[in-house]
Design a protein around this motif. Structure first.
Motif, PDB file in Angstrom:
ATOM      1  N   MET A   1     -88.526   3.038  82.532  1.00 37.51           N
ATOM      2  CA  MET A   1     -87.425   2.427  81.815  1.00 37.51           C
ATOM      3  C   MET A   1     -87.232   3.074  80.445  1.00 37.51           C
ATOM      4  O   MET A   1     -86.121   3.360  80.034  1.00 37.51           O
ATOM      5  N   LEU A   2     -88.339   3.302  79.768  1.00 38.67           N
ATOM      6  CA  LEU A   2     -88.268   3.894  78.438  1.00 38.67           C
ATOM      7  C   LEU A   2     -87.654   5.292  78.493  1.00 38.67           C
ATOM      8  O   LEU A   2     -86.843   5.662  77.652  1.00 38.67           O
ATOM      9  N   LYS A   3     -88.015   6.052  79.496  1.00 37.83           N
ATOM     10  CA  LYS A   3     -87.466   7.406  79.656  1.00 37.83           C
ATOM     11  C   LYS A   3     -85.943   7.356  79.818  1.00 37.83           C
ATOM     12  O   LYS A   3     -85.219   8.168  79.240  1.00 37.83           O
ATOM     13  N   ILE A   4     -85.451   6.404  80.578  1.00 40.58           N
ATOM     14  CA  ILE A   4     -84.000   6.259  80.789  1.00 40.58           C
ATOM     15  C   ILE A   4     -83.312   5.910  79.477  1.00 40.58           C
ATOM     16  O   ILE A   4     -82.278   6.489  79.129  1.00 40.58           O
ATOM     17  N   ILE A   5     -83.888   4.978  78.732  1.00 39.65           N
ATOM     18  CA  ILE A   5     -83.316   4.578  77.438  1.00 39.65           C
ATOM     19  C   ILE A   5     -83.255   5.785  76.508  1.00 39.65           C
ATOM     20  O   ILE A   5     -82.238   6.031  75.852  1.00 39.65           O
ATOM     21  N   LEU A   6     -84.328   6.546  76.443  1.00 39.37           N
ATOM     22  CA  LEU A   6     -84.373   7.699  75.543  1.00 39.37           C
ATOM     23  C   LEU A   6     -83.361   8.762  75.939  1.00 39.37           C
ATOM     24  O   LEU A   6     -82.662   9.320  75.088  1.00 39.37           O
ATOM     25  N   ARG A   7     -83.279   9.055  77.222  1.00 44.71           N
ATOM     26  CA  ARG A   7     -82.298  10.058  77.666  1.00 44.71           C
ATOM     27  C   ARG A   7     -80.872   9.593  77.405  1.00 44.71           C
ATOM     28  O   ARG A   7     -80.020  10.390  77.007  1.00 44.71           O
ATOM     29  N   ASP A   8     -80.598   8.303  77.622  1.00 39.85           N
ATOM     30  CA  ASP A   8     -79.266   7.758  77.322  1.00 39.85           C
ATOM     31  C   ASP A   8     -78.957   7.857  75.834  1.00 39.85           C
ATOM     32  O   ASP A   8     -77.802   7.988  75.447  1.00 39.85           O
ATOM     33  N   GLY A   9     -79.996   7.816  75.002  1.00 42.68           N
ATOM     34  CA  GLY A   9     -79.827   7.936  73.558  1.00 42.68           C
ATOM     35  C   GLY A   9     -79.847   9.363  73.063  1.00 42.68           C
ATOM     36  O   GLY A   9     -79.956   9.623  71.876  1.00 42.68           O
ATOM     37  N   LYS A  10     -79.761  10.322  73.979  1.00 46.32           N
ATOM     38  CA  LYS A  10     -79.707  11.758  73.671  1.00 46.32           C
ATOM     39  C   LYS A  10     -81.017  12.307  73.111  1.00 46.32           C
ATOM     40  O   LYS A  10     -81.030  13.269  72.344  1.00 46.32           O
ATOM     41  N   PHE A  11     -82.137  11.698  73.507  1.00 50.71           N
ATOM     42  CA  PHE A  11     -83.448  12.250  73.187  1.00 50.71           C
ATOM     43  C   PHE A  11     -83.908  13.058  74.388  1.00 50.71           C
ATOM     44  O   PHE A  11     -83.751  12.631  75.527  1.00 50.71           O
ATOM     45  N   GLU A  12     -84.486  14.219  74.138  1.00 49.96           N
ATOM     46  CA  GLU A  12     -84.983  15.057  75.217  1.00 49.96           C
ATOM     47  C   GLU A  12     -86.418  14.642  75.542  1.00 49.96           C
ATOM     48  O   GLU A  12     -87.306  14.739  74.691  1.00 49.96           O
ATOM     49  N   VAL A  13     -86.640  14.167  76.737  1.00 54.08           N
ATOM     50  CA  VAL A  13     -87.975  13.789  77.191  1.00 54.08           C
ATOM     51  C   VAL A  13     -88.566  15.015  77.886  1.00 54.08           C
ATOM     52  O   VAL A  13     -88.101  15.412  78.949  1.00 54.08           O
ATOM     53  N   ILE A  14     -89.590  15.614  77.264  1.00 54.73           N
ATOM     54  CA  ILE A  14     -90.116  16.869  77.805  1.00 54.73           C
ATOM     55  C   ILE A  14     -91.308  16.665  78.731  1.00 54.73           C
ATOM     56  O   ILE A  14     -91.660  17.574  79.481  1.00 54.73           O
ATOM     57  N   SER A  15     -91.924  15.492  78.672  1.00 57.12           N
ATOM     58  CA  SER A  15     -93.052  15.245  79.554  1.00 57.12           C
ATOM     59  C   SER A  15     -93.435  13.772  79.512  1.00 57.12           C
ATOM     60  O   SER A  15     -92.992  13.023  78.638  1.00 57.12           O
ATOM     61  N   GLU A  16     -94.291  13.401  80.458  1.00 56.90           N
ATOM     62  CA  GLU A  16     -94.791  12.034  80.540  1.00 56.90           C
ATOM     63  C   GLU A  16     -96.222  12.116  81.061  1.00 56.90           C
ATOM     64  O   GLU A  16     -96.497  12.825  82.029  1.00 56.90           O
ATOM     65  N   ALA A  17     -97.136  11.418  80.387  1.00 55.09           N
ATOM     66  CA  ALA A  17     -98.540  11.445  80.775  1.00 55.09           C
ATOM     67  C   ALA A  17     -98.909  10.187  81.542  1.00 55.09           C
ATOM     68  O   ALA A  17     -98.384   9.107  81.267  1.00 55.09           O
ATOM     69  N   GLY A  18     -99.852  10.341  82.463  1.00 55.69           N
ATOM     70  CA  GLY A  18    -100.318   9.203  83.246  1.00 55.69           C
ATOM     71  C   GLY A  18    -101.454   8.447  82.583  1.00 55.69           C
ATOM     72  O   GLY A  18    -101.768   7.327  82.965  1.00 55.69           O
ATOM     73  N   ASP A  19    -102.085   9.069  81.570  1.00 58.10           N
ATOM     74  CA  ASP A  19    -103.184   8.423  80.859  1.00 58.10           C
ATOM     75  C   ASP A  19    -103.334   9.080  79.483  1.00 58.10           C
ATOM     76  O   ASP A  19    -102.676  10.071  79.178  1.00 58.10           O
ATOM     77  N   GLY A  20    -104.215   8.521  78.665  1.00 57.83           N
ATOM     78  CA  GLY A  20    -104.384   9.016  77.306  1.00 57.83           C
ATOM     79  C   GLY A  20    -104.929  10.427  77.216  1.00 57.83           C
ATOM     80  O   GLY A  20    -104.500  11.209  76.364  1.00 57.83           O
ATOM     81  N   LEU A  21    -105.860  10.774  78.073  1.00 54.36           N
ATOM     82  CA  LEU A  21    -106.405  12.135  78.047  1.00 54.36           C
ATOM     83  C   LEU A  21    -105.336  13.168  78.374  1.00 54.36           C
ATOM     84  O   LEU A  21    -105.227  14.206  77.709  1.00 54.36           O
ATOM     85  N   GLU A  22    -104.559  12.872  79.395  1.00 50.33           N
ATOM     86  CA  GLU A  22    -103.462  13.780  79.758  1.00 50.33           C
ATOM     87  C   GLU A  22    -102.448  13.865  78.617  1.00 50.33           C
ATOM     88  O   GLU A  22    -101.904  14.939  78.329  1.00 50.33           O
ATOM     89  N   GLY A  23    -102.205  12.751  77.953  1.00 50.89           N
ATOM     90  CA  GLY A  23    -101.272  12.742  76.826  1.00 50.89           C
ATOM     91  C   GLY A  23    -101.717  13.657  75.702  1.00 50.89           C
ATOM     92  O   GLY A  23    -100.922  14.424  75.154  1.00 50.89           O
ATOM     93  N   VAL A  24    -102.993  13.607  75.360  1.00 50.11           N
ATOM     94  CA  VAL A  24    -103.535  14.492  74.321  1.00 50.11           C
ATOM     95  C   VAL A  24    -103.391  15.949  74.756  1.00 50.11           C
ATOM     96  O   VAL A  24    -102.971  16.809  73.972  1.00 50.11           O
ATOM     97  N   GLN A  25    -103.711  16.246  76.008  1.00 48.88           N
ATOM     98  CA  GLN A  25    -103.597  17.615  76.523  1.00 48.88           C
ATOM     99  C   GLN A  25    -102.147  18.103  76.481  1.00 48.88           C
ATOM    100  O   GLN A  25    -101.875  19.252  76.106  1.00 48.88           O
TER     101      GLN A  25
END
Length: 116
Positions: A1-25
């Motif tokens: 849902m958050l990704k849709i809101i951001l894209r509708d607001g003209k923010f470029e979503v370049i990635s999404e992590a499944g957990d905190g370790l992946e997010g840091v990487q």
């Protein structure tokens, strides 16, 4: 849902992590200008990931996403380097407002983006 809101607001979503370790990487690999971090994540929670992300991306804007407005959690996140937070459940207007304010502050903090 958050990704849709951001894209509708003209923010470029370049990635999404499944957990905190992946997010840091991913932060290390992609070097984003803005990062949204959930407080509750598997493997490495958001409060533990936050200082690692801040060390990798000192100039980035980091926004915490939390399921409650517990002052201790919000205060700890801000002390660890978060620039703002979004409380769940969220709505499009509040998310986009927070993101627009964060984007403007990011631009003002970065002389190269201001055209100086």
């Amino acid at each position: 849902m958050l990704k849709i809101i951001l894209r509708d607001g003209k923010f470029e979503v370049i990635s999404e992590a499944g957990d905190g370790l992946e997010g840091v990487q991913l932060c290390q690999q992609l070097q984003p200008d803005m990062v949204l971090v959930d407080v509750i994540m598997p493997k490495l929670n958001g409060l533990d990931a936050l200082p690692e992300i801040r060390a990798i991306l000192p100039p980035a804007t980091i926004i915490m996403v939390t399921g409650n407005e517990d002052e201790d959690v919000v205060s700890k996140a801000m002390n660890l380097g978060a620039n703002a937070y979004i409380v769940k459940p969220f709505n499009s207007a509040s998310v986009l407002e927070t993101m627009q304010v964060a984007r403007q502050k990011f631009i003002l903090r970065n002389p190269a983006l201001r055209g100086d």
